[in-house]
Design an enzyme around this catalytic site. Sequence first.
Site, short mmCIF file in Angstrom:
data_model
loop_
_atom_site.label_atom_id
_atom_site.label_comp_id
_atom_site.label_asym_id
_atom_site.label_seq_id
_atom_site.Cartn_x
_atom_site.Cartn_y
_atom_site.Cartn_z
N ASP A 144 36.05 -3.05 47.84
CA ASP A 144 35.57 -1.76 48.32
C ASP A 144 36.01 -0.75 47.25
O ASP A 144 36.93 -1.02 46.48
CB ASP A 144 36.23 -1.48 49.67
CG ASP A 144 36.02 -0.06 50.13
OD1 ASP A 144 34.86 0.36 50.19
OD2 ASP A 144 37.02 0.61 50.44
N ASP B 284 36.35 3.24 47.61
CA ASP B 284 37.27 4.30 48.03
C ASP B 284 38.35 3.76 48.96
O ASP B 284 38.05 3.23 50.02
CB ASP B 284 36.47 5.41 48.71
CG ASP B 284 37.24 6.71 48.72
OD1 ASP B 284 38.15 6.85 47.88
OD2 ASP B 284 36.96 7.55 49.57
N ARG C 4 27.27 8.56 54.03
CA ARG C 4 27.31 10.03 54.10
C ARG C 4 26.53 10.54 55.32
O ARG C 4 27.04 11.36 56.09
CB ARG C 4 26.68 10.59 52.81
CG ARG C 4 27.02 12.01 52.52
CD ARG C 4 26.36 12.46 51.23
NE ARG C 4 26.63 11.58 50.12
CZ ARG C 4 25.94 11.56 48.98
NH1 ARG C 4 24.93 12.39 48.81
NH2 ARG C 4 26.26 10.72 48.01
P1 B16 Z 1 29.22 9.13 49.30
P2 B16 Z 1 33.76 3.10 50.29
C1 B16 Z 1 32.82 5.35 51.33
O1 B16 Z 1 33.25 4.63 50.21
C2 B16 Z 1 33.93 6.30 51.77
O2 B16 Z 1 35.01 5.58 52.33
C3 B16 Z 1 33.40 7.21 52.85
O3 B16 Z 1 34.39 8.14 53.23
C4 B16 Z 1 32.16 7.96 52.30
O4 B16 Z 1 31.59 8.80 53.30
C5 B16 Z 1 31.12 6.91 51.89
O5 B16 Z 1 31.69 6.07 50.90
C6 B16 Z 1 29.87 7.55 51.33
O6 B16 Z 1 30.20 8.21 50.12
O7 B16 Z 1 29.10 10.43 50.05
O8 B16 Z 1 29.93 9.27 47.98
O9 B16 Z 1 27.89 8.43 49.17
O10 B16 Z 1 35.09 3.17 50.97
O11 B16 Z 1 32.73 2.27 51.03
O12 B16 Z 1 33.87 2.74 48.83
MG MG Z 2 36.96 2.31 51.58
#
Ligand code: B16
Ligand code: MG
Length: 215
Positions: free
Chosen positions: A11, A13, A51
């Site tokens: 993963d 984030d 998102r």
């Molecule tokens: P974005 P992951 C996720 O990343 C985040 O944990 C989550 O908080 C975020 O809303 C999601 O990505 C979408 O991100 O707005 O940058 O498209 O943990 O799956 O790597």
């Molecule tokens: Mg994550």
Amino acid sequence: MSKKIKALIFDLDGILVSTEHNHFIAWKNTAKVLGISFDKYDNEQLKGISRADSLTKILKLGNKTISEQYFNELLTKKNDFYLNSIQALNQENVLPGVLNLLKKAQEFGLKCAVGSSSKNARLILTKLDIDRYFNVIVDGNDVSHPKPHPEVFLKGAELMGVDPAECIVFEDAQSGIQAAKAGGFLAFGVGNPALIDQAAYYLTTLNEFSLEEYA
Ligand code: B16
Ligand code: MG
């Protein structure tokens, strides 16, 4: 002796880098504009999900409905704020144990993938200067069903040419552990004690992971 593993899926984030606080502040601003109170506990529920699903959850929290146009406007604003806040991201922000594990995986001939819900994953990996370690990157732009659906990880395994059962998934979010388990992967929870009872194994950081046991 543990089962032989052919690939690792990370993963983004919470596993390779930590920008949760940046997401939190950006969503807090969005919630404020909508007049909805939003705290760290509420933010936990957004980890790992897309998102659009995150904004839907915030609206539910405040029992609000808005037009599709305003919904999309808020998504764009949230993302602009988030991107602005991660401008300075660089390799120093890579989380403990990541670089060693990626290098070791290369030595052992294991394939590596990123499986992230983020539509900014490629940009972030470039900023971190670790994109070259991954054979495959699957992110929020590549899937129709976000986590907790297993599509993001199944696609990663398919592109690497390995079976899910031969793959470890490292995740920091409940939605991600659910996705990994639903896809038949060996799910490792990392850095989030809420995962202790949900994941097959739990690590505080990737420094605790011993590749020798699995490769
Ligand atoms: P974005 P992951 C996720 O990343 C985040 O944990 C989550 O908080 C975020 O809303 C999601 O990505 C979408 O991100 O707005 O940058 O498209 O943990 O799956 O790597
Ligand atoms: Mg994550």
